[in-house]
Design a protein around this motif. Sequence first.
Motif, PDB file in Angstrom:
ATOM      1  N   ALA A   1       0.858  -1.188   0.000  1.00 19.27           N
ATOM      2  CA  ALA A   1       0.000   0.000   0.000  1.00 19.27           C
ATOM      3  C   ALA A   1       0.891   1.233   0.000  1.00 19.27           C
ATOM      4  CB  ALA A   1      -0.920   0.020   1.221  1.00 19.27           C
ATOM      5  N   VAL A   2       0.316   2.351  -0.473  1.00 14.96           N
ATOM      6  CA  VAL A   2       1.001   3.636  -0.418  1.00 14.96           C
ATOM      7  C   VAL A   2       0.064   4.646   0.226  1.00 14.96           C
ATOM      8  CG1 VAL A   2       2.233   5.429  -1.693  1.00 14.96           C
ATOM      9  CG2 VAL A   2       2.204   3.081  -2.575  1.00 14.96           C
ATOM     10  N   LEU A   3       0.601   5.408   1.157  1.00 16.99           N
ATOM     11  CA  LEU A   3      -0.117   6.515   1.783  1.00 16.99           C
ATOM     12  C   LEU A   3       0.486   7.815   1.251  1.00 16.99           C
ATOM     13  CD1 LEU A   3       0.059   5.183   5.450  1.00 16.99           C
ATOM     14  CD2 LEU A   3      -1.992   5.193   4.027  1.00 16.99           C
TER      15      LEU A   3
ATOM     16  N   PRO B   1      -5.349  -5.015  -7.124  1.00 17.30           N
ATOM     17  CA  PRO B   1      -4.722  -3.694  -7.265  1.00 17.30           C
ATOM     18  C   PRO B   1      -4.177  -3.173  -5.939  1.00 17.30           C
ATOM     19  CG  PRO B   1      -6.764  -3.780  -8.496  1.00 17.30           C
ATOM     20  CD  PRO B   1      -6.708  -5.048  -7.696  1.00 17.30           C
ATOM     21  N   THR B   2      -3.027  -2.546  -5.995  1.00 16.55           N
ATOM     22  CA  THR B   2      -2.401  -1.983  -4.804  1.00 16.55           C
ATOM     23  C   THR B   2      -3.121  -0.700  -4.412  1.00 16.55           C
ATOM     24  OG1 THR B   2      -0.277  -2.890  -5.495  1.00 16.55           O
ATOM     25  CG2 THR B   2      -0.233  -1.139  -3.827  1.00 16.55           C
ATOM     26  N   PRO B   3      -3.592  -0.580  -3.166  1.00 17.25           N
ATOM     27  CA  PRO B   3      -4.321   0.638  -2.768  1.00 17.25           C
ATOM     28  C   PRO B   3      -3.380   1.824  -2.551  1.00 17.25           C
ATOM     29  CG  PRO B   3      -4.153  -0.876  -0.918  1.00 17.25           C
ATOM     30  CD  PRO B   3      -3.584  -1.595  -2.103  1.00 17.25           C
ATOM     31  N   LEU B   4      -3.816   2.975  -3.071  1.00 15.56           N
ATOM     32  CA  LEU B   4      -3.131   4.242  -2.860  1.00 15.56           C
ATOM     33  C   LEU B   4      -4.074   5.129  -2.064  1.00 15.56           C
ATOM     34  CD1 LEU B   4      -1.883   4.899  -6.529  1.00 15.56           C
ATOM     35  CD2 LEU B   4      -0.808   3.475  -4.759  1.00 15.56           C
ATOM     36  N   TYR B   5      -3.728   5.431  -0.828  1.00 16.68           N
ATOM     37  CA  TYR B   5      -4.601   6.193   0.065  1.00 16.68           C
ATOM     38  C   TYR B   5      -4.201   7.663   0.036  1.00 16.68           C
ATOM     39  CZ  TYR B   5      -5.822   1.601   1.981  1.00 16.68           C
ATOM     40  OH  TYR B   5      -6.252   0.310   2.143  1.00 16.68           O
TER      41      TYR B   5
ATOM     42  N   GLY C   1      -9.580  11.740  13.636  1.00 18.07           N
ATOM     43  CA  GLY C   1      -9.655  10.363  14.105  1.00 18.07           C
ATOM     44  C   GLY C   1      -9.760   9.317  13.025  1.00 18.07           C
ATOM     45  N   THR C   2      -9.690   9.708  11.751  1.00 18.59           N
ATOM     46  CA  THR C   2      -9.765   8.742  10.657  1.00 18.59           C
ATOM     47  C   THR C   2      -8.603   7.760  10.730  1.00 18.59           C
ATOM     48  OG1 THR C   2     -10.919  10.215   9.135  1.00 18.59           O
ATOM     49  CG2 THR C   2      -9.582   8.486   8.150  1.00 18.59           C
ATOM     50  N   THR C   3      -8.908   6.477  10.602  1.00 19.03           N
ATOM     51  CA  THR C   3      -7.866   5.449  10.581  1.00 19.03           C
ATOM     52  C   THR C   3      -8.033   4.573   9.345  1.00 19.03           C
ATOM     53  OG1 THR C   3      -9.188   3.951  11.950  1.00 19.03           O
ATOM     54  CG2 THR C   3      -7.591   5.370  13.085  1.00 19.03           C
ATOM     55  N   ILE C   4      -6.921   4.020   8.903  1.00 17.10           N
ATOM     56  CA  ILE C   4      -6.885   3.114   7.756  1.00 17.10           C
ATOM     57  C   ILE C   4      -6.278   1.811   8.237  1.00 17.10           C
ATOM     58  CG2 ILE C   4      -5.989   2.776   5.422  1.00 17.10           C
ATOM     59  CD1 ILE C   4      -5.432   5.990   5.750  1.00 17.10           C
ATOM     60  N   ASP C   5      -6.974   0.714   8.006  1.00 22.42           N
ATOM     61  CA  ASP C   5      -6.491  -0.606   8.407  1.00 22.42           C
ATOM     62  C   ASP C   5      -5.756  -1.236   7.225  1.00 22.42           C
ATOM     63  OD1 ASP C   5      -6.160  -3.348   9.024  1.00 22.42           O
ATOM     64  OD2 ASP C   5      -7.906  -3.334  10.324  1.00 22.42           O
ATOM     65  N   ILE C   6      -4.447  -1.422   7.374  1.00 20.85           N
ATOM     66  CA  ILE C   6      -3.643  -2.052   6.330  1.00 20.85           C
ATOM     67  C   ILE C   6      -3.056  -3.332   6.912  1.00 20.85           C
ATOM     68  CG2 ILE C   6      -1.704  -1.820   4.736  1.00 20.85           C
ATOM     69  CD1 ILE C   6      -2.110   1.191   4.807  1.00 20.85           C
TER      70      ILE C   6
ATOM     71  N   GLY D   1      -4.114  -5.285   9.183  1.00 20.49           N
ATOM     72  CA  GLY D   1      -4.193  -5.383  10.637  1.00 20.49           C
ATOM     73  C   GLY D   1      -3.507  -4.286  11.405  1.00 20.49           C
ATOM     74  N   VAL D   2      -2.853  -3.348  10.721  1.00 19.27           N
ATOM     75  CA  VAL D   2      -2.198  -2.217  11.381  1.00 19.27           C
ATOM     76  C   VAL D   2      -2.986  -0.954  11.077  1.00 19.27           C
ATOM     77  CG1 VAL D   2      -0.137  -0.768  11.436  1.00 19.27           C
ATOM     78  CG2 VAL D   2       0.085  -3.260  11.406  1.00 19.27           C
ATOM     79  N   LEU D   3      -3.270  -0.168  12.103  1.00 16.78           N
ATOM     80  CA  LEU D   3      -4.029   1.064  11.932  1.00 16.78           C
ATOM     81  C   LEU D   3      -3.084   2.240  11.703  1.00 16.78           C
ATOM     82  CD1 LEU D   3      -6.809   0.772  14.664  1.00 16.78           C
ATOM     83  CD2 LEU D   3      -6.970   0.259  12.211  1.00 16.78           C
ATOM     84  N   PHE D   4      -3.335   2.962  10.617  1.00 16.38           N
ATOM     85  CA  PHE D   4      -2.631   4.203  10.316  1.00 16.38           C
ATOM     86  C   PHE D   4      -3.626   5.340  10.529  1.00 16.38           C
ATOM     87  CE2 PHE D   4      -0.173   0.980   8.286  1.00 16.38           C
ATOM     88  CZ  PHE D   4       1.134   1.453   8.232  1.00 16.38           C
ATOM     89  N   GLU D   5      -3.349   6.195  11.492  1.00 16.09           N
ATOM     90  CA  GLU D   5      -4.249   7.288  11.836  1.00 16.09           C
ATOM     91  C   GLU D   5      -3.841   8.565  11.121  1.00 16.09           C
ATOM     92  OE1 GLU D   5      -5.838   9.885  15.700  1.00 16.09           O
ATOM     93  OE2 GLU D   5      -4.372   8.279  15.971  1.00 16.09           O
ATOM     94  N   ARG D   6      -4.810   9.213  10.480  1.00 15.42           N
ATOM     95  CA  ARG D   6      -4.538  10.505   9.850  1.00 15.42           C
ATOM     96  C   ARG D   6      -4.356  11.565  10.929  1.00 15.42           C
ATOM     97  NH1 ARG D   6      -6.889  15.372   8.274  1.00 15.42           N
ATOM     98  NH2 ARG D   6      -6.052  16.186   6.294  1.00 15.42           N
ATOM     99  N   VAL D   7      -3.281  12.351  10.799  1.00 15.10           N
ATOM    100  CA  VAL D   7      -3.024  13.484  11.687  1.00 15.10           C
ATOM    101  C   VAL D   7      -2.945  14.726  10.810  1.00 15.10           C
ATOM    102  CG1 VAL D   7      -1.450  14.508  13.363  1.00 15.10           C
ATOM    103  CG2 VAL D   7      -1.755  12.017  13.307  1.00 15.10           C
ATOM    104  N   ALA D   8      -3.820  15.688  11.051  1.00 17.84           N
ATOM    105  CA  ALA D   8      -3.844  16.909  10.238  1.00 17.84           C
ATOM    106  C   ALA D   8      -2.563  17.711  10.448  1.00 17.84           C
ATOM    107  CB  ALA D   8      -5.063  17.751  10.595  1.00 17.84           C
ATOM    108  N   VAL D   9      -1.995  18.180   9.343  1.00 23.17           N
ATOM    109  CA  VAL D   9      -0.745  18.943   9.353  1.00 23.17           C
ATOM    110  C   VAL D   9      -0.974  20.248   8.595  1.00 23.17           C
ATOM    111  CG1 VAL D   9       1.649  18.976   8.555  1.00 23.17           C
ATOM    112  CG2 VAL D   9       0.683  16.870   9.482  1.00 23.17           C
ATOM    113  N   ILE D  10      -0.515  21.358   9.146  1.00 21.62           N
ATOM    114  CA  ILE D  10      -0.612  22.644   8.461  1.00 21.62           C
ATOM    115  C   ILE D  10       0.646  22.828   7.616  1.00 21.62           C
ATOM    116  CG2 ILE D  10      -0.779  25.147   8.766  1.00 21.62           C
ATOM    117  CD1 ILE D  10      -2.145  24.487  11.511  1.00 21.62           C
ATOM    118  N   HIS D  11       0.437  23.061   6.318  1.00 14.47           N
ATOM    119  CA  HIS D  11       1.528  23.237   5.362  1.00 14.47           C
ATOM    120  C   HIS D  11       1.290  24.570   4.660  1.00 14.47           C
ATOM    121  CE1 HIS D  11       4.585  22.536   2.490  1.00 14.47           C
ATOM    122  NE2 HIS D  11       3.884  21.903   1.552  1.00 14.47           N
ATOM    123  N   GLY D  12       1.803  25.651   5.258  1.00 13.29           N
ATOM    124  CA  GLY D  12       1.523  26.979   4.721  1.00 13.29           C
ATOM    125  C   GLY D  12       0.055  27.311   4.855  1.00 13.29           C
ATOM    126  N   ARG D  13      -0.633  27.489   3.718  1.00 12.85           N
ATOM    127  CA  ARG D  13      -2.065  27.804   3.726  1.00 12.85           C
ATOM    128  C   ARG D  13      -2.931  26.560   3.591  1.00 12.85           C
ATOM    129  NH1 ARG D  13      -2.302  33.137  -0.287  1.00 12.85           N
ATOM    130  NH2 ARG D  13      -0.934  34.475   0.969  1.00 12.85           N
TER     131      ARG D  13
END
Length: 271
Positions: free
Chosen positions: A81-83, A108-112, A151-156, A158-170
């Motif tokens: 998978a690719v995040l 197909p390989t998932p691209l998140y 709090g969004t998580t992606i199960d790949i 059996g492992v949970l990848f949690e989205r963390v919001a990041v500020i990138h300029g604007r």
Amino acid sequence: MKASLTFLGSGTSMGVPTLGCTCAVCTSTDPRNNRMRPSVAIRFHEASERNADARERLVLIDTGQEFRIQALRDHILRVDAVLYTHPHADHILGLDDLRPLTFKNATPTPLYADADTIATIRRIFDYTFRTENRYPTSARVELVEIPTVPGTTIDIHGVLFERVAVIHGRSEITGFRFGSAAYLTDMSDLSEDSIKRLANLDILILDALRREPHPSHSHLDKSIALAQRIGAKRTYFTHISHDLDHGPVSAELPAGIYLAYDGLRLEFEIA
């Protein structure tokens, strides 16, 4: 469950050495000052009781322009998978080099990615995703949208990848927490909610572009202050420009804070 993270690249969008530059870092003989575009590879083994096909899994975060070179160097033979963090060139333009790696997968390989990143990927790689007259040896991939709600998580596997919001300029882009590690590249700031989601980390990876402030990236002093506030056991800085010389800067960093470098591999608990 044990996992490892390898820095495929730790540089900026222009890389280090930077074309046309003859500064001390760009002409350095220290291999840690050779920095490809930023990306990491995460490896973990599934627990056999959860999956009869237990084997090593590999998840990428971003595919920059040098992905083919990085994959050869790191002996990447398949990708599960690719995040994607955001749609800038230094994070997505290596997508086409996934092709031979995806041919090996049964599905197909998932691209998140978030909606904006998906739109850009579809536009640039139209020949991969079109339904008519599709290029016959296009990458066997599918785009999966990441909701941007907290709090969004992606199960790949059996492992949970949690989205963390990041500020990138604007813009708001995507960072990820996975087990006791988190990867936040291209960051200029973090919200209070995101900081709370980074509690009790063993490994924190943060953007630290240069010494001087920048409108869309965190600079060295700010990244140090954020790292100390978050309090991970170990913090590694990435997305490093040619303004930071690995040896001298490393010597002045506080305990537990380090500059990453291409090829560095870290071990941590992922689940």
